[in-house]
Write an enzyme that holds these catalytic residues in place. Structure first.
Site, PDB file in Angstrom:
ATOM      1  N   HIS A   1       8.858 -31.032  18.127  1.00 35.20           N
ATOM      2  CA  HIS A   1       9.708 -29.946  17.620  1.00 35.20           C
ATOM      3  C   HIS A   1      11.199 -30.308  17.713  1.00 35.20           C
ATOM      4  CE1 HIS A   1       6.720 -26.636  17.187  1.00 35.20           C
ATOM      5  NE2 HIS A   1       6.059 -27.376  18.042  1.00 35.20           N
TER       6      HIS A   1
ATOM      7  N   CYS B   1       5.051 -29.773  13.369  1.00 31.49           N
ATOM      8  CA  CYS B   1       3.896 -29.299  14.128  1.00 31.49           C
ATOM      9  C   CYS B   1       2.827 -28.717  13.192  1.00 31.49           C
ATOM     10  CB  CYS B   1       4.327 -28.300  15.203  1.00 31.49           C
ATOM     11  SG  CYS B   1       3.054 -28.015  16.439  1.00 31.49           S
TER      12      CYS B   1
ATOM     13  N   GLU C   1      13.597 -28.762  16.269  1.00 29.85           N
ATOM     14  CA  GLU C   1      14.395 -27.517  16.271  1.00 29.85           C
ATOM     15  C   GLU C   1      14.546 -26.944  17.684  1.00 29.85           C
ATOM     16  OE1 GLU C   1      11.283 -27.667  15.600  1.00 29.85           O
ATOM     17  OE2 GLU C   1      10.239 -25.812  16.134  1.00 29.85           O
TER      18      GLU C   1
END
Lengths: 261, 169
Positions: A216, A88, A218
């Protein structure tokens, strides 16, 4: 030598969940502030630039962070072959640094999100992606080109723009592309949520050690992070209580395997 | 008609840009940086330019939020002993179509705006003996990073124009 350094910039807001995702696959991780002395870096095997709003996205997202002294070291480490991942805001920094196409005649930028011919503003949603040439990057070697993988996005400046658009159509490096639930690469909103060229959501360099991606991963490593409302196999499994991990945990496992952890 | 909107208090965009230029990119001759949001308006009206802008800005906050912003009608030539001002107008090349604010402004303010163009204008104060020297310095040291990538603009989706003044004087 420590496995990984997550760089914390003023305005980062995803550094702790990134750290956790890396630790969950067995990696030893340091959280390193942006203004650390250069001496305290360099003894890491890999680097992650996390998501957030470094310097409040002033001037342009990622541009102020991209000229910090610490980035010279990141660029040096990337050119020596160490894994560098930008997620990002980290992706925006890598684009501003020109690290993905370093030494190449191409260049890329992250432009404001567009919907057709109009600015679309900030998007926050779950989307689907497919990975092309997954084996050519150490981060995605665990995936198959046929996989349709759900992942969250959360950005206002995520439209990939390329200097050499034609060359990108035959790019041999790994690319992550927005698609629909069936895996079709439809170029219109909402499948392509920001108007990215060629539906690109992420791109690795030819060597495969530098990856810049807007979604994302994660935020999709735990089973509990997958929304039950998605039309996807993982969501169905979660509704049935038999999902054991999020769809992007293998992504971080790939890095761990590469680092021999 | 033109309108250049600036922050009444500290503009953090300009502050960070200046710090990055002076601390990390070595542009020491640039001693100050200001930022304006520029609006270029073409409208069908019988009002004078100033009356029209007063009407639009009093009826809506789309172009100017008077709680935190002020405006100028032009950015004039500044040539002082200590510095010379160079204006850099940055335009997005993605926004080639009708600006989405036109319909909102026309509806809310009861006006007939035909065209609206948005720019970001950077006012760079450069230590130089002539405008040309200052403009060359801005193009070489402020707009590019390591001679290839733009800092105040991104060449892949923005264009820029350098000038000694902007707007109608």
């Amino acid at each position: 030598m420590t496995d990984c350094a997550v760089i914390q910039f003023p305005g980062s807001n995803c550094e702790y969940e990134t750290l956790r995702a890396l630790q969950d696959v067995g990696l030893e991780v340091d959280l390193v502030p942006w203004n650390t002395t250069i001496d305290s870096l360099g003894h890491h095997k890999s680097y992650v630039l996390p998501g957030g709003f470094s310097f409040q996205d002033r001037v342009r997202a990622g541009v102020v962070a991209s000229v910090l002294p610490i980035m010279e070291l990141i660029a040096h480490e990337a050119s020596s072959g160490k894994p560098v991942l930008g997620i990002c805001n980290g992706c925006q920094m890598l684009a501003e640094m020109g690290l993905v196409f370093e030494g190449d005649d191409n260049d890329m930028a992250m432009a404001p999100n567009m919907k057709g011919e109009y600015l679309h503003g900030f998007v926050c949603d779950w989307v689907y992606v497919r990975i092309e040439n997954p084996a050519s990057s150490l981060f995605t070697s665990c995936f198959s080109p046929d996989d349709v993988i759900p992942i969250p996005i959360n950005h206002g400046e995520g439209k990939f723009v390329f200097h050499n658009h034609e060359r990108m159509q035959t790019y041999s490096g790994m690319t992550i592309k927005y698609c629909n639930e069936q895996g079709d690469l439809l170029s219109d909103y909402p499948v392509n949520p920001n108007g990215s060229a060629l539906n690109i959501a992420g791109i690795a360099n030819e060597k495969g050690n530098v990856l810049a991606m807007m979604p994302h991963p994660e935020r999709a490593v735990l089973d509990s992070q997958v929304p039950v409302s998605l039309h996807h196999e993982d969501a169905r499994k979660r509704r049935q209580g038999c999902l054991t991990q999020g769809p992007w945990k293998p992504f971080f496992k790939s890095l761990a395997e590469h680092l021999n952890v | 008609m033109s309108l250049f909107v600036y922050q009444n208090h500290i503009d953090l965009h300009a502050l960070s840009a200046f710090e990055a230029l002076s601390q990390y990119l070595g542009a020491k001759k640039c001693i100050r940086l200001k930022r304006y949001k520029g609006w270029d308006i073409r409208a069908l009206t019988e009002l004078s330019d100033q009356e029209f802008i007063d009407h639009v800005t009093a009826s809506s906050y789309y172009l100017l939020n008077p709680n935190k912003e002020s405006s100028k009608r032009c950015l004039p030539v500044i040539q002082k002993e200590e510095y010379i001002a160079v204006y850099v107008s940055v335009v997005s090349s993605l926004l080639s179509k009708r600006h989405p604010l036109i319909d909102r402004l026309n509806q809310r303010c009861g006006v007939q705006i035909e065209n609206l163009k948005e720019t970001v204008v950077w006012e760079c104060h450069v230590q130089a003996v002539s405008y040309q020297e200052a403009a060359d310095y801005v193009e070489k040291s402020i707009l590019s990073v390591n001679g290839k990538k733009g800092f105040l603009y991104n060449a892949l989706f923005e264009t820029f124009q350098i000038s000694a003044s902007v707007g109608e004087s």
